[in-house]
Scaffold this motif. Structure first.
Motif, PDB file in Angstrom:
ATOM      1  N   UNK A  65      -4.124 -15.128 -93.639  1.00 61.07           N
ATOM      2  CA  UNK A  65      -4.980 -14.019 -93.210  1.00 61.07           C
ATOM      3  C   UNK A  65      -4.177 -12.744 -92.969  1.00 61.07           C
ATOM      4  N   UNK A  66      -2.852 -12.840 -92.943  1.00 57.94           N
ATOM      5  CA  UNK A  66      -2.019 -11.657 -92.709  1.00 57.94           C
ATOM      6  C   UNK A  66      -1.531 -11.048 -94.023  1.00 57.94           C
ATOM      7  N   UNK A  67      -0.810 -11.866 -94.840  1.00 54.01           N
ATOM      8  CA  UNK A  67      -0.237 -11.317 -96.086  1.00 54.01           C
ATOM      9  C   UNK A  67      -1.088 -11.623 -97.320  1.00 54.01           C
ATOM     10  N   UNK A  68      -2.189 -12.367 -97.129  1.00 53.49           N
ATOM     11  CA  UNK A  68      -3.128 -12.727 -98.192  1.00 53.49           C
ATOM     12  C   UNK A  68      -2.513 -13.621 -99.277  1.00 53.49           C
ATOM     13  N   UNK A  69      -1.394 -14.262 -98.963  1.00 58.43           N
ATOM     14  CA  UNK A  69      -0.748 -15.177 -99.908  1.00 58.43           C
ATOM     15  C   UNK A  69      -1.647 -16.396-100.112  1.00 58.43           C
ATOM     16  N   UNK A  70      -1.788 -16.851-101.360  1.00 53.13           N
ATOM     17  CA  UNK A  70      -2.579 -18.033-101.695  1.00 53.13           C
ATOM     18  C   UNK A  70      -1.669 -19.136-102.198  1.00 53.13           C
ATOM     19  N   UNK A  71      -1.969 -20.362-101.793  1.00 59.02           N
ATOM     20  CA  UNK A  71      -1.155 -21.504-102.205  1.00 59.02           C
ATOM     21  C   UNK A  71      -2.019 -22.750-102.219  1.00 59.02           C
ATOM     22  N   UNK A  72      -1.908 -23.534-103.275  1.00 56.19           N
ATOM     23  CA  UNK A  72      -2.693 -24.770-103.376  1.00 56.19           C
ATOM     24  C   UNK A  72      -2.117 -25.897-102.525  1.00 56.19           C
ATOM     25  N   UNK A  73      -0.780 -25.946-102.390  1.00 50.16           N
ATOM     26  CA  UNK A  73      -0.168 -27.110-101.747  1.00 50.16           C
ATOM     27  C   UNK A  73       0.615 -26.782-100.468  1.00 50.16           C
ATOM     28  N   UNK A  74       0.210 -25.752 -99.749  1.00 50.79           N
ATOM     29  CA  UNK A  74       0.900 -25.371 -98.510  1.00 50.79           C
ATOM     30  C   UNK A  74       0.786 -26.472 -97.447  1.00 50.79           C
ATOM     31  N   UNK A  75      -0.218 -27.317 -97.549  1.00 50.77           N
ATOM     32  CA  UNK A  75      -0.417 -28.388 -96.572  1.00 50.77           C
ATOM     33  C   UNK A  75       0.681 -29.457 -96.649  1.00 50.77           C
ATOM     34  N   UNK A  76       1.353 -29.559 -97.772  1.00 56.00           N
ATOM     35  CA  UNK A  76       2.373 -30.608 -97.939  1.00 56.00           C
ATOM     36  C   UNK A  76       3.493 -30.434 -96.929  1.00 56.00           C
ATOM     37  N   UNK A  77       3.954 -29.204 -96.730  1.00 56.70           N
ATOM     38  CA  UNK A  77       5.015 -28.937 -95.743  1.00 56.70           C
ATOM     39  C   UNK A  77       4.552 -29.321 -94.335  1.00 56.70           C
ATOM     40  N   UNK A  78       3.302 -28.997 -94.010  1.00 61.30           N
ATOM     41  CA  UNK A  78       2.768 -29.343 -92.696  1.00 61.30           C
ATOM     42  C   UNK A  78       2.726 -30.861 -92.509  1.00 61.30           C
ATOM     43  N   UNK A  79       2.363 -31.592 -93.566  1.00 61.79           N
ATOM     44  CA  UNK A  79       2.318 -33.053 -93.473  1.00 61.79           C
ATOM     45  C   UNK A  79       3.719 -33.652 -93.376  1.00 61.79           C
ATOM     46  N   UNK A  80       4.705 -33.003 -93.985  1.00 64.95           N
ATOM     47  CA  UNK A  80       6.094 -33.450 -93.817  1.00 64.95           C
ATOM     48  C   UNK A  80       6.514 -33.265 -92.362  1.00 64.95           C
ATOM     49  N   UNK A  81       6.116 -32.151 -91.761  1.00 64.35           N
ATOM     50  CA  UNK A  81       6.407 -31.922 -90.343  1.00 64.35           C
ATOM     51  C   UNK A  81       5.724 -32.985 -89.485  1.00 64.35           C
ATOM     52  N   UNK A  82       4.474 -33.302 -89.812  1.00 63.56           N
ATOM     53  CA  UNK A  82       3.734 -34.331 -89.085  1.00 63.56           C
ATOM     54  C   UNK A  82       4.485 -35.660 -89.132  1.00 63.56           C
ATOM     55  N   UNK A  83       4.962 -35.999 -90.324  1.00 62.95           N
ATOM     56  CA  UNK A  83       5.694 -37.259 -90.499  1.00 62.95           C
ATOM     57  C   UNK A  83       6.957 -37.284 -89.638  1.00 62.95           C
ATOM     58  N   UNK A  84       7.692 -36.178 -89.598  1.00 66.02           N
ATOM     59  CA  UNK A  84       8.920 -36.125 -88.812  1.00 66.02           C
ATOM     60  C   UNK A  84       8.657 -36.096 -87.308  1.00 66.02           C
ATOM     61  N   UNK A  85       7.593 -35.427 -86.906  1.00 61.31           N
ATOM     62  CA  UNK A  85       7.339 -35.236 -85.479  1.00 61.31           C
ATOM     63  C   UNK A  85       6.467 -36.319 -84.846  1.00 61.31           C
ATOM     64  N   UNK A  86       5.501 -36.828 -85.597  1.00 63.63           N
ATOM     65  CA  UNK A  86       4.487 -37.680 -84.973  1.00 63.63           C
ATOM     66  C   UNK A  86       4.471 -39.104 -85.527  1.00 63.63           C
TER      67      UNK A  86
END
Length: 175
Positions: free
Chosen positions: A111-132
């Motif tokens: 919502x800030x830089x208007x960048x679009x990405x199809x697979x941005x969620x993958x990094x978040x899920x990697x963080x989830x795996x490491x943290x949770x």
């Protein structure tokens, strides 16, 4: 017995790290940033041009290292004395690092830089795996990624071809 050269090296992964010393500055050539590791390897290759072991001789060492490897039981939340509720949730923008991105028409949009990405969620899920956890349910994925649609979360899981266990209700997917 072969004479194996041993070199010591300090590699700094954080680019803002500053090391000050009052001792001999000759130690500075033993310190490098992670971005320069390729250069250091090339220097070692020039310093030691003769191979000591063939690839065939190294294979048993490699197998022994893999066999001896045991994953760490490191719990970052416990170590830093934080809870899951303390974590910032959502998908982080790969372009400007703003959190969270919004899911629109099969894409993540910042919502800030208007960048679009199809697979941005993958990094978040990697963080989830490491943290949770190594596993995630559709409900947990919706909560962690900030998604309102369980169906959209399920489509993301299907697109990643994650293995799963359990029936349809409460099914866990392996990250």
């Amino acid at each position: 017995m072969k004479d194996i050269p041993v070199e010591s090296l300090i590699i700094l992964s954080n680019s803002s790290t500053i090391i000050e010393t009052t001792s001999n500055p000759s130690y500075y050539d033993k310190i490098t940033r992670s971005i320069n590791i390729d250069n250091k390897i090339e220097q070692f290759k020039l310093k030691y041009p003769k191979e000591i072991f063939t690839k065939e001789e190294l294979w048993p060492f490699a197998k022994a290292l893999v066999t001896a490897h045991t994953p760490s039981d490191y719990d970052p939340l416990k170590y830093f004395k934080i809870t899951q509720a303390d974590l910032l949730k959502g998908v982080c923008c790969p372009s400007c690092s703003i959190l969270p991105m919004i899911r629109l028409h099969g894409n993540w949009q910042c919502s800030v830089c208007m960048y679009n990405c199809k697979d941005a969620h993958i990094r978040a899920l990697q963080d989830y795996k490491l943290l949770i956890s190594d596993t995630i349910t559709v409900r947990e994925m919706c909560s962690f990624l900030g998604m309102s649609s369980r169906y959209s979360a399920y489509r993301l899981i299907r697109a990643m071809s994650l293995c799963h266990s359990g029936g349809t209700k409460g099914r866990e997917y392996f990250l």
